[in-house]
Design an enzyme around this catalytic site. Structure first.
Site, short mmCIF file in Angstrom:
data_model
loop_
_atom_site.label_atom_id
_atom_site.label_comp_id
_atom_site.label_asym_id
_atom_site.label_seq_id
_atom_site.Cartn_x
_atom_site.Cartn_y
_atom_site.Cartn_z
CB SER A 5 1.69 9.39 0.93
OG SER A 5 2.92 9.01 1.50
CG ASP A 33 1.10 2.18 4.27
OD1 ASP A 33 2.30 2.48 4.43
OD2 ASP A 33 0.21 3.04 4.07
CG HIS A 52 2.36 4.09 1.14
ND1 HIS A 52 1.70 4.72 2.18
CD2 HIS A 52 3.01 5.06 0.46
CE1 HIS A 52 1.95 6.01 2.13
NE2 HIS A 52 2.74 6.24 1.10
#
Length: 321
Positions: free
Chosen positions: A163, A257, A287
């Protein structure tokens, strides 16, 4: 696309119910301090996957601003020198730490036979951009200088992260691509943030599984001092004018995501520039699924595949994907 994995849905529903019990405020009222507290509560639902075969040592380095940056180093059992993976945790640059990435780092070190160097970079908004980016660069320089101490092969230093940590790894790869003294051998990007924009198809799809468009706007609002900072390539690596010469890319994306499409675009840009790309895409995951490996079988299976590829890449001579 396949439906979202049912174990993922069960986990996220459990967390959502707990947040409702705690009366989690809306994003327009949520402070960074509160977000960290709620994040710690949510993490109680992420059971750790048992991992053996990696020793752990706590250390630190002093960054360019004189701050002491915590580092956790994971070393596999077998004799080195080993490749190294300098790893940056996720959390939108606002929360998360080396503890939140501990299970994944242990797993990668043991299964891929690499020294994992987990860097506890400074968080926003107390330390907005470019603080985290500077800490990431300084962490790579520190590890390169200390390679022999940690039984690391200095010619096999990769960067990676999940991320916002994937964002930092991509930015670091750009930073070092024209440096003759340090060569990054691979960038391992897991559901990374790669562009300060919110108009891709995956953003417009309105996915609400663990990450949303509104959350990303909130994260960027705390990470950036000024909105125009979002156009800098070390914030938005996808906007780099020249991506030739970047290290081989091992990219991981998830179908549900909001960041999915910018990952696909980044891989395509590197391919068009003659770069080496391996793209693993999971069409039933969301995600930050790597944090679910102790609760979600599909997430664990995905991490197994990712780790096998990483091990092959980092131990290959010459390195390629």
């Amino acid at each position: 696309m396949k439906p979202v994995d049912p174990q993922v849905l069960d986990l996220l529903n459990s967390i959502g119910a707990r947040m409702k019990e705690l009366e989690h405020p809306s994003l327009d009222r949520l402070s960074p301090g509160e977000s960290r507290e709620y994040y710690q509560v949510a993490r109680e639902f992420f059971t750790a996957l048992p991992v053996v075969g990696a020793s752990v040592e706590e250390t630190s380095f002093v960054n360019r601003s004189g701050n002491e940056i915590p580092v956790r180093i994971y070393t596999p059992e077998h004799e080195g020198p080993h490749p190294a993976l300098v790893y940056f945790h996720g959390g939108g640059w606002v929360f998360g730490d080396i503890d939140s990435a501990d299970n994944v780092c242990r797993y990668l070190s043991s299964r891929a036979q690499v020294v994992v160097v987990s860097v506890g970079y400074r968080l926003a908004p107390e330390h907005p951009y470019p603080a985290a980016f500077h800490d990431a660069v300084d962490g790579v320089e520190w590890m390169t200088a200390e390679a022999s101490r940690w039984h690391v092969d200095p010619e096999r230093i990769a960067v990676g992260g999940e991320s916002s940590g994937g964002n930092l790894a991509a930015a670091v790869s750009l930073y070092f691509k024209d440096r003759a003294d340090i060569e990054i051998t691979c960038q391992f990007l897991i559901t990374p943030v790669l562009d300060y924009r919110f108009d891709t198809s995956s953003y417009q799809a309105g996915y609400a599984y663990n990450l949303t468009k509104e959350k990303m706007e909130w994260f960027f609002g705390h990470y950036l001092k000024e909105e125009e900072d979002g156009g800098e390539v070390f914030v938005s690596p996808l906007r780099a004018l020249d991506v030739t010469g970047l290290p081989p890319l091992l990219l991981v994306t998830a179908a549900y995501d909001p960041l999915r499409d910018e990952g696909f675009s980044y891989a395509e840009r590197l391919k068009e520039a003659g770069g080496v790309v391996r793209h693993l895409h999971y069409d039933d995951l969301v995600h930050s699924f790597v944090n679910m490996i102790g609760r979600v079988d599909r997430a664990r299976e995905a991490l197994e595949e990712m780790t096998e590829v990483l091990q092959t890449v980092l131990h290959m001579d010459p390195i390629r994907i």
